[in-house]
Design a protein around this motif. Sequence first.
Motif, PDB file in Angstrom:
ATOM      1  N   VAL A 210       1.272   3.987  -8.251  1.00  0.00           N
ATOM      2  CA  VAL A 210       1.071   2.793  -9.068  1.00  0.00           C
ATOM      3  C   VAL A 210       0.039   1.885  -8.413  1.00  0.00           C
ATOM      4  CG1 VAL A 210       3.408   2.833 -10.025  1.00  0.00           C
ATOM      5  CG2 VAL A 210       2.960   1.517  -7.948  1.00  0.00           C
ATOM      6  N   GLN A 211      -0.462   0.937  -9.182  1.00  0.00           N
ATOM      7  CA  GLN A 211      -1.393  -0.066  -8.673  1.00  0.00           C
ATOM      8  C   GLN A 211      -0.750  -1.431  -8.849  1.00  0.00           C
ATOM      9  OE1 GLN A 211      -4.481   0.482  -7.241  1.00  0.00           O
ATOM     10  NE2 GLN A 211      -4.533  -1.680  -6.789  1.00  0.00           N
ATOM     11  N   ILE A 212      -0.557  -2.146  -7.745  1.00  0.00           N
ATOM     12  CA  ILE A 212       0.055  -3.477  -7.805  1.00  0.00           C
ATOM     13  C   ILE A 212      -1.079  -4.502  -7.764  1.00  0.00           C
ATOM     14  CG2 ILE A 212       1.638  -5.093  -6.698  1.00  0.00           C
ATOM     15  CD1 ILE A 212       3.092  -2.637  -5.498  1.00  0.00           C
ATOM     16  N   GLU A 213      -1.383  -5.060  -8.940  1.00  0.00           N
ATOM     17  CA  GLU A 213      -2.492  -6.003  -9.044  1.00  0.00           C
ATOM     18  C   GLU A 213      -2.136  -7.385  -8.507  1.00  0.00           C
ATOM     19  OE1 GLU A 213      -1.254  -4.460 -11.920  1.00  0.00           O
ATOM     20  OE2 GLU A 213      -2.698  -2.820 -11.990  1.00  0.00           O
ATOM     21  N   ASP A 214      -0.915  -7.827  -8.779  1.00  0.00           N
ATOM     22  CA  ASP A 214      -0.493  -9.184  -8.417  1.00  0.00           C
ATOM     23  C   ASP A 214       0.658  -9.112  -7.414  1.00  0.00           C
ATOM     24  OD1 ASP A 214      -0.237 -11.917  -8.333  1.00  0.00           O
ATOM     25  OD2 ASP A 214       0.815 -12.077 -10.244  1.00  0.00           O
ATOM     26  N   ALA A 215       0.350  -8.656  -6.210  1.00  0.00           N
ATOM     27  CA  ALA A 215       1.380  -8.447  -5.183  1.00  0.00           C
ATOM     28  C   ALA A 215       2.102  -9.740  -4.822  1.00  0.00           C
ATOM     29  CB  ALA A 215       0.760  -7.821  -3.945  1.00  0.00           C
ATOM     30  N   GLU A 216       1.419 -10.877  -4.905  1.00  0.00           N
ATOM     31  CA  GLU A 216       2.041 -12.152  -4.542  1.00  0.00           C
ATOM     32  C   GLU A 216       3.213 -12.494  -5.449  1.00  0.00           C
ATOM     33  OE1 GLU A 216      -1.484 -12.172  -5.242  1.00  0.00           O
ATOM     34  OE2 GLU A 216      -1.840 -11.644  -3.145  1.00  0.00           O
ATOM     35  N   ALA A 217       3.239 -11.911  -6.640  1.00  0.00           N
ATOM     36  CA  ALA A 217       4.320 -12.182  -7.588  1.00  0.00           C
ATOM     37  C   ALA A 217       5.603 -11.437  -7.200  1.00  0.00           C
ATOM     38  CB  ALA A 217       3.896 -11.781  -8.998  1.00  0.00           C
ATOM     39  N   ILE A 218       5.493 -10.485  -6.295  1.00  0.00           N
ATOM     40  CA  ILE A 218       6.659  -9.722  -5.852  1.00  0.00           C
ATOM     41  C   ILE A 218       7.181 -10.365  -4.575  1.00  0.00           C
ATOM     42  CG2 ILE A 218       7.473  -7.486  -5.025  1.00  0.00           C
ATOM     43  CD1 ILE A 218       5.306  -6.219  -6.820  1.00  0.00           C
ATOM     44  N   THR A 219       8.344 -11.015  -4.677  1.00  0.00           N
ATOM     45  CA  THR A 219       8.889 -11.728  -3.516  1.00  0.00           C
ATOM     46  C   THR A 219      10.205 -11.140  -3.021  1.00  0.00           C
ATOM     47  OG1 THR A 219      10.018 -13.339  -4.916  1.00  0.00           O
ATOM     48  CG2 THR A 219       7.773 -13.889  -4.193  1.00  0.00           C
TER      49      THR A 219
ATOM     50  N   ILE B 172       0.839  -1.209   0.000  1.00  0.00           N
ATOM     51  CA  ILE B 172       0.000   0.000   0.000  1.00  0.00           C
ATOM     52  C   ILE B 172       0.871   1.254   0.000  1.00  0.00           C
ATOM     53  CG2 ILE B 172      -1.567   1.390   1.422  1.00  0.00           C
ATOM     54  CD1 ILE B 172      -2.953  -1.232   2.202  1.00  0.00           C
ATOM     55  N   GLU B 173       1.912   1.247   0.794  1.00  0.00           N
ATOM     56  CA  GLU B 173       2.809   2.407   0.869  1.00  0.00           C
ATOM     57  C   GLU B 173       3.539   2.622  -0.457  1.00  0.00           C
ATOM     58  OE1 GLU B 173       4.119   5.784   2.625  1.00  0.00           O
ATOM     59  OE2 GLU B 173       2.645   4.397   3.458  1.00  0.00           O
ATOM     60  N   ILE B 174       3.984   1.541  -1.098  1.00  0.00           N
ATOM     61  CA  ILE B 174       4.630   1.657  -2.412  1.00  0.00           C
ATOM     62  C   ILE B 174       3.646   2.242  -3.417  1.00  0.00           C
ATOM     63  CG2 ILE B 174       5.545   0.331  -4.391  1.00  0.00           C
ATOM     64  CD1 ILE B 174       6.860  -1.552  -2.301  1.00  0.00           C
ATOM     65  N   GLU B 175       2.414   1.754  -3.409  1.00  0.00           N
ATOM     66  CA  GLU B 175       1.394   2.267  -4.329  1.00  0.00           C
ATOM     67  C   GLU B 175       1.179   3.762  -4.114  1.00  0.00           C
ATOM     68  OE1 GLU B 175      -1.411  -1.637  -5.148  1.00  0.00           O
ATOM     69  OE2 GLU B 175      -1.898  -0.371  -3.420  1.00  0.00           O
ATOM     70  N   GLU B 176       1.084   4.183  -2.864  1.00  0.00           N
ATOM     71  CA  GLU B 176       0.850   5.597  -2.568  1.00  0.00           C
ATOM     72  C   GLU B 176       2.047   6.457  -2.935  1.00  0.00           C
ATOM     73  OE1 GLU B 176      -0.357   5.931   1.523  1.00  0.00           O
ATOM     74  OE2 GLU B 176      -2.250   4.881   1.162  1.00  0.00           O
TER      75      GLU B 176
ATOM     76  N   ALA C 257      10.198  -5.644  -6.592  1.00  0.00           N
ATOM     77  CA  ALA C 257       9.396  -4.453  -6.288  1.00  0.00           C
ATOM     78  C   ALA C 257       9.956  -3.238  -7.022  1.00  0.00           C
ATOM     79  CB  ALA C 257       9.357  -4.202  -4.782  1.00  0.00           C
ATOM     80  N   VAL C 258      11.279  -3.096  -6.998  1.00  0.00           N
ATOM     81  CA  VAL C 258      11.930  -1.976  -7.682  1.00  0.00           C
ATOM     82  C   VAL C 258      11.664  -2.048  -9.182  1.00  0.00           C
ATOM     83  CG1 VAL C 258      14.176  -0.974  -8.310  1.00  0.00           C
ATOM     84  CG2 VAL C 258      13.716  -1.652  -5.931  1.00  0.00           C
ATOM     85  N   ARG C 259      11.856  -3.220  -9.766  1.00  0.00           N
ATOM     86  CA  ARG C 259      11.637  -3.406 -11.212  1.00  0.00           C
ATOM     87  C   ARG C 259      10.191  -3.091 -11.593  1.00  0.00           C
ATOM     88  NH1 ARG C 259      14.737  -7.856 -12.075  1.00  0.00           N
ATOM     89  NH2 ARG C 259      13.254  -8.940 -10.845  1.00  0.00           N
ATOM     90  N   PHE C 260       9.228  -3.540 -10.770  1.00  0.00           N
ATOM     91  CA  PHE C 260       7.819  -3.271 -11.032  1.00  0.00           C
ATOM     92  C   PHE C 260       7.561  -1.766 -11.073  1.00  0.00           C
ATOM     93  CE2 PHE C 260       3.567  -2.223  -9.629  1.00  0.00           C
ATOM     94  CZ  PHE C 260       2.784  -2.996 -10.467  1.00  0.00           C
ATOM     95  N   VAL C 261       8.037  -1.058 -10.054  1.00  0.00           N
ATOM     96  CA  VAL C 261       7.807   0.389  -9.979  1.00  0.00           C
ATOM     97  C   VAL C 261       8.476   1.102 -11.149  1.00  0.00           C
ATOM     98  CG1 VAL C 261       8.305   2.485  -8.649  1.00  0.00           C
ATOM     99  CG2 VAL C 261       7.439   0.436  -7.484  1.00  0.00           C
ATOM    100  N   GLU C 262       9.709   0.720 -11.473  1.00  0.00           N
ATOM    101  CA  GLU C 262      10.417   1.359 -12.584  1.00  0.00           C
ATOM    102  C   GLU C 262       9.675   1.159 -13.900  1.00  0.00           C
ATOM    103  OE1 GLU C 262      15.008   1.294 -10.954  1.00  0.00           O
ATOM    104  OE2 GLU C 262      14.355  -0.353 -12.226  1.00  0.00           O
ATOM    105  N   GLU C 263       9.128  -0.029 -14.124  1.00  0.00           N
ATOM    106  CA  GLU C 263       8.384  -0.285 -15.359  1.00  0.00           C
ATOM    107  C   GLU C 263       7.093   0.514 -15.404  1.00  0.00           C
ATOM    108  OE1 GLU C 263       7.858  -4.523 -15.747  1.00  0.00           O
ATOM    109  OE2 GLU C 263      10.015  -4.875 -15.920  1.00  0.00           O
ATOM    110  N   LYS C 264       6.391   0.603 -14.273  1.00  0.00           N
ATOM    111  CA  LYS C 264       5.114   1.299 -14.234  1.00  0.00           C
ATOM    112  C   LYS C 264       5.262   2.814 -14.309  1.00  0.00           C
ATOM    113  CE  LYS C 264       2.153  -2.054 -13.837  1.00  0.00           C
ATOM    114  NZ  LYS C 264       1.067  -2.285 -14.768  1.00  0.00           N
TER     115      LYS C 264
END
Length: 75
Positions: A50-59, A42-46, A64-71
Amino acid sequence: MVFDKIKRIIEEQLGMQQDKITMNTSFEELGVDSLGFFQIVIEIEEQFGVQIEDAEAITTVSEAVRFVEEKTKGM
């Protein structure tokens, strides 16, 4: 930098020193339970808008960094 911001979020949520958090650190290694992970997500999204739809995929922190950079590319 995205990594530094995410490190700060994790540190604040878990109350731990940032030097224990690396790109290769998994959330499991940090002892994050499901509630703690949810709060981190939630804090990363805020923080990044960004919106993290599949949080379970981030381990790991790097995932997490790669997801945010792409979004946020081009923002």
